[in-house]
Design a protein around this motif. Structure first.
Motif, PDB file in Angstrom:
ATOM      1  N   UNK A 265       0.884  -1.405   0.116  1.00 48.36           N
ATOM      2  CA  UNK A 265       0.024  -0.030  -0.005  1.00 48.36           C
ATOM      3  C   UNK A 265       0.818   1.294   0.024  1.00 48.36           C
ATOM      4  N   UNK A 266       0.770   2.160  -0.749  1.00 46.90           N
ATOM      5  CA  UNK A 266       1.534   3.401  -1.078  1.00 46.90           C
ATOM      6  C   UNK A 266       0.664   4.493  -0.909  1.00 46.90           C
ATOM      7  N   UNK A 267       1.024   5.434  -0.054  1.00 46.27           N
ATOM      8  CA  UNK A 267       0.301   6.830  -0.158  1.00 46.27           C
ATOM      9  C   UNK A 267       0.998   7.726   1.001  1.00 46.27           C
ATOM     10  N   UNK A 268       0.664   8.992   0.926  1.00 46.00           N
ATOM     11  CA  UNK A 268       1.380  10.021   1.853  1.00 46.00           C
ATOM     12  C   UNK A 268       0.965   9.706   3.277  1.00 46.00           C
ATOM     13  N   UNK A 269       1.691  10.461   4.231  1.00 43.21           N
ATOM     14  CA  UNK A 269       1.635  10.257   5.601  1.00 43.21           C
ATOM     15  C   UNK A 269       0.039  10.578   5.734  1.00 43.21           C
ATOM     16  N   UNK A 270      -0.704   9.942   6.833  1.00 42.38           N
ATOM     17  CA  UNK A 270      -2.138  10.346   7.053  1.00 42.38           C
ATOM     18  C   UNK A 270      -2.996   9.775   5.990  1.00 42.38           C
ATOM     19  N   UNK A 271      -2.454   8.713   5.016  1.00 44.41           N
ATOM     20  CA  UNK A 271      -3.486   8.385   4.145  1.00 44.41           C
ATOM     21  C   UNK A 271      -4.229   7.278   4.764  1.00 44.41           C
ATOM     22  N   UNK A 272      -3.838   6.560   5.395  1.00 44.91           N
ATOM     23  CA  UNK A 272      -4.765   5.463   6.058  1.00 44.91           C
ATOM     24  C   UNK A 272      -3.910   4.178   6.080  1.00 44.91           C
ATOM     25  N   UNK A 273      -2.911   3.993   5.688  1.00 46.83           N
ATOM     26  CA  UNK A 273      -2.076   2.899   5.584  1.00 46.83           C
ATOM     27  C   UNK A 273      -2.177   2.167   6.986  1.00 46.83           C
ATOM     28  N   UNK A 274      -1.683   2.817   7.927  1.00 48.54           N
ATOM     29  CA  UNK A 274      -1.384   2.290   9.256  1.00 48.54           C
ATOM     30  C   UNK A 274      -2.774   1.641   9.706  1.00 48.54           C
ATOM     31  N   UNK A 275      -3.848   2.805   9.678  1.00 44.31           N
ATOM     32  CA  UNK A 275      -5.231   2.272  10.022  1.00 44.31           C
ATOM     33  C   UNK A 275      -5.736   1.035   9.369  1.00 44.31           C
ATOM     34  N   UNK A 276      -5.339   0.900   8.026  1.00 48.84           N
ATOM     35  CA  UNK A 276      -5.651  -0.340   7.328  1.00 48.84           C
ATOM     36  C   UNK A 276      -5.001  -1.693   8.096  1.00 48.84           C
ATOM     37  N   UNK A 277      -3.997  -1.520   8.201  1.00 48.75           N
ATOM     38  CA  UNK A 277      -3.266  -2.320   8.865  1.00 48.75           C
ATOM     39  C   UNK A 277      -3.801  -2.701  10.445  1.00 48.75           C
ATOM     40  N   UNK A 278      -4.115  -1.722  11.093  1.00 51.78           N
ATOM     41  CA  UNK A 278      -4.523  -1.895  12.542  1.00 51.78           C
ATOM     42  C   UNK A 278      -6.073  -2.637  12.466  1.00 51.78           C
ATOM     43  N   UNK A 279      -6.651  -2.557  11.356  1.00 46.89           N
ATOM     44  CA  UNK A 279      -8.027  -3.132  11.191  1.00 46.89           C
ATOM     45  C   UNK A 279      -7.915  -4.570  10.620  1.00 46.89           C
ATOM     46  N   UNK A 280      -6.732  -4.703   9.796  1.00 46.29           N
ATOM     47  CA  UNK A 280      -6.692  -6.121   9.373  1.00 46.29           C
ATOM     48  C   UNK A 280      -5.979  -7.081  10.445  1.00 46.29           C
ATOM     49  N   UNK A 281      -5.390  -6.313  11.313  1.00 44.50           N
ATOM     50  CA  UNK A 281      -4.644  -6.993  12.686  1.00 44.50           C
ATOM     51  C   UNK A 281      -5.629  -6.976  13.584  1.00 44.50           C
ATOM     52  N   UNK A 282      -6.867  -6.627  13.768  1.00 44.73           N
ATOM     53  CA  UNK A 282      -8.027  -6.775  14.641  1.00 44.73           C
ATOM     54  C   UNK A 282      -7.533  -5.477  15.734  1.00 44.73           C
ATOM     55  N   UNK A 283      -6.610  -4.638  15.690  1.00 40.87           N
ATOM     56  CA  UNK A 283      -6.299  -3.782  16.839  1.00 40.87           C
ATOM     57  C   UNK A 283      -7.386  -2.689  17.077  1.00 40.87           C
ATOM     58  N   UNK A 284      -7.949  -2.429  15.805  1.00 40.50           N
ATOM     59  CA  UNK A 284      -9.127  -1.421  16.011  1.00 40.50           C
ATOM     60  C   UNK A 284     -10.251  -1.971  14.935  1.00 40.50           C
ATOM     61  N   UNK A 285     -11.488  -1.554  15.303  1.00 44.36           N
ATOM     62  CA  UNK A 285     -12.604  -2.072  14.602  1.00 44.36           C
ATOM     63  C   UNK A 285     -12.903  -1.039  13.789  1.00 44.36           C
ATOM     64  N   UNK A 286     -13.457  -1.506  12.490  1.00 42.22           N
ATOM     65  CA  UNK A 286     -13.693  -0.476  11.538  1.00 42.22           C
ATOM     66  C   UNK A 286     -15.228   0.067  11.885  1.00 42.22           C
ATOM     67  N   UNK A 287     -15.663   1.329  11.525  1.00 44.10           N
ATOM     68  CA  UNK A 287     -17.103   2.020  11.636  1.00 44.10           C
ATOM     69  C   UNK A 287     -17.999   1.113  10.885  1.00 44.10           C
ATOM     70  N   UNK A 288     -17.588   0.763   9.630  1.00 39.28           N
ATOM     71  CA  UNK A 288     -18.500   0.082   8.764  1.00 39.28           C
ATOM     72  C   UNK A 288     -17.755  -0.528   7.651  1.00 39.28           C
ATOM     73  N   UNK A 289     -18.509  -1.507   6.817  1.00 38.75           N
ATOM     74  CA  UNK A 289     -17.611  -2.252   5.968  1.00 38.75           C
ATOM     75  C   UNK A 289     -17.093  -3.614   6.725  1.00 38.75           C
TER      76      UNK A 289
END
Length: 203
Positions: free
Chosen positions: A55-79
């Motif tokens: 996953x490529x993108x600038x800082x703040x693009x959501x890459x780490x958030x995506x990783x945290x969702x996939x690793x169950x560290x945080x829960x998505x709001x929807x989807x």
């Protein structure tokens, strides 16, 4: 502030030819807000078995958030998202049993030696003592840590700590490996990782 939106996620990947498609990571309309800031805005993504996907993108693009969702560290709001066929919402325990995770910073026990760190992880995953010892020795060789196996991890260099962290993520041979900030890895460590696993999401 930039964020990942549907259709704006830039993925680079490689996959072996001539293999029937098996999807190991699937993301469907994933959204996540932090207060008024929307970090993920309905993204869709599929990663096939055998791919190394970035996953490529600038800082703040959501890459780490995506990783945290996939690793169950945080829960998505929807989807929803699934890893190795398991939903991060419906069965997070099964997801955690399917992934090896290496974060932005090396997560090792500094009071233990490199060898003891790997033994500890192996035992936590339920491997027998003999299996744990054999796997620890194997990974120490693969990640060029044999010479420092009996040194406390707190005395390791930054590169050694990173290699030990990656080795820990591979102890139980997970079907999916998730890396956060892999650009911090040096060339030799990238090579060792690619030799050890072919199933990775790098953000």
């Amino acid at each position: 502030m930039p964020r990942i939106r549907r259709g704006e996620l830039d993925g680079h990947h490689s996959a072996p030819a001539g293999r029937d498609r098996v999807i190991v990571i699937r993301i469907d309309q994933l959204r996540k807000n932090f207060g008024s800031f929307r970090a993920l805005d309905g993204i869709d993504l599929q990663v096939d078995q055998g791919q190394i996907f970035g996953l490529l993108g600038p800082n703040g693009a959501g890459k780490t958030t995506t990783v945290k969702v996939l690793s169950t560290l945080i829960r998505p709001d929807s989807g929803d998202a699934s890893v190795a066929g398991n939903s991060v919402i419906a069965d997070p325990t099964a997801v955690r049993r399917s992934i090896g995770l290496s974060g932005q910073y090396a997560a090792v026990d500094e009071k233990l030696t490199g060898y003891e760190n790997l033994l500890m992880v192996a035992r936590l995953y339920g491997m027998s003592r003999s299996e744990s010892r054999a796997r620890a020795h194997e990974l120490l060789r693969e990640f060029a840590l044999v010479d420092v196996r009996d040194k406390r991890a707190g005395a390791y260099s930054g590169g050694m700590r990173r290699r030990l962290d990656l080795a820990s993520a591979l102890v139980f041979r997970p079907p999916v490996v998730i890396l956060d900030e892999p650009k911090m890895l040096k060339g030799d460590t990238r090579c060792l990782l690619s030799q050890s696993t072919g199933y990775a999401l790098a953000a």
